[in-house]
Design a protein around this motif. Sequence first.
Motif, mmCIF file in Angstrom:
data_model
loop_
_atom_site.group_PDB
_atom_site.id
_atom_site.type_symbol
_atom_site.label_atom_id
_atom_site.label_comp_id
_atom_site.label_asym_id
_atom_site.label_seq_id
_atom_site.Cartn_x
_atom_site.Cartn_y
_atom_site.Cartn_z
ATOM 1 N N UNK A 1 -7.118 2.836 5.792
ATOM 2 C CA UNK A 1 -6.335 4.071 6.494
ATOM 3 C C UNK A 1 -5.244 3.506 4.816
ATOM 4 N N UNK A 2 -5.027 5.009 3.952
ATOM 5 C CA UNK A 2 -3.874 5.164 2.387
ATOM 6 C C UNK A 2 -2.444 4.749 3.310
ATOM 7 N N UNK A 3 -2.131 3.707 2.610
ATOM 8 C CA UNK A 3 -0.323 4.044 3.742
ATOM 9 C C UNK A 3 0.408 3.813 2.166
ATOM 10 N N UNK A 4 0.194 4.102 0.761
ATOM 11 C CA UNK A 4 0.554 4.990 0.124
ATOM 12 C C UNK A 4 -0.217 6.262 -0.535
ATOM 13 N N UNK A 5 -0.338 7.921 -0.409
ATOM 14 C CA UNK A 5 -0.577 9.060 -0.597
ATOM 15 C C UNK A 5 -0.758 8.697 -2.439
#
Length: 308
Positions: A274-278
């Motif tokens: 899951x991306x924390x930084x898009x």
Amino acid sequence: MTTSEEITYHVPVLLKESVDGMNIQPDGIYVDVTFGGGGHSKEILSRLGKNGRLLSFDQDEDAEKNIVNDQRFTFVRSNFRYLPNFLKYHQIEQADAILADLGVSSHHFDDSERGFSFRFDGALDMRMNKRSGITAADVVNNYGEKELADIFYLYGELKNSRKLASIIIKERANKKIKTIEEFLTIIKPLFGREREKKELAKVFQALRIEVNHEMEALKEMLLAATEMLKPGGRLVVITYHSLEDRMVKNLMKTGNIEGKQHQDFFGNIQTPYRLITNKVITPNEEEIARNPRSRSAKLRIAEKKLEQ
């Protein structure tokens, strides 16, 4: 405050942002796969409790001078591609976060004997691990013309890669190319004055990547990190050029290096992260002014999903 030791070896890039991204828990287990001057590792240790643990990797013997005397800390003198082997050796099944700062330290660029920079004369070496492997001189003197052209094109993204390879082949037939100065004398006429430094930097980057098998090692480490992270664990990576950044972005978005999307029945992309930084995090103007090499840095953070 930065110590004089860190200034001479390596000023950590995006220090707070990257260590914040690891989501440090006092009793957690953490891995810094690029120890270098120890800047990131020291910051991680400052946030750990007495039962926390940190393993840090570096294949360069110079990095050992920066080892931290702390019972929570373990130094692993090895390439980070062997991440799973050493975690298992140290009886660690999975880690809470893994950090990688993929930049070459200022220490390497400023050491004329290592051959990483075109600013100094010296042996055309470029090995991160001085104990083994081929040197940059071995590459320019022994590789075939197509091999050289491919390296300069793929790893340096140089448009005149074929011309570059051709002139190297021609010149080495007369005399072996051993030093940086000899190499520069051969290749400099191919570049215009206004872009000379940028183009030379690309040539040296390409050779360094080939000498140290950086792309293969990065691929192995990233795939291993996916296995070695706990569910909910963080992967935090700082990249400096498009080749490595693409690999990291692909892995975080799709779970593989190539960026191939696998979808479930409902069309959702199947990925372990899951991306924390898009959006990538980049250094601010103050950091760039303090450390110009940070200009190209990009920080990406992802969390391993709880459910696979």
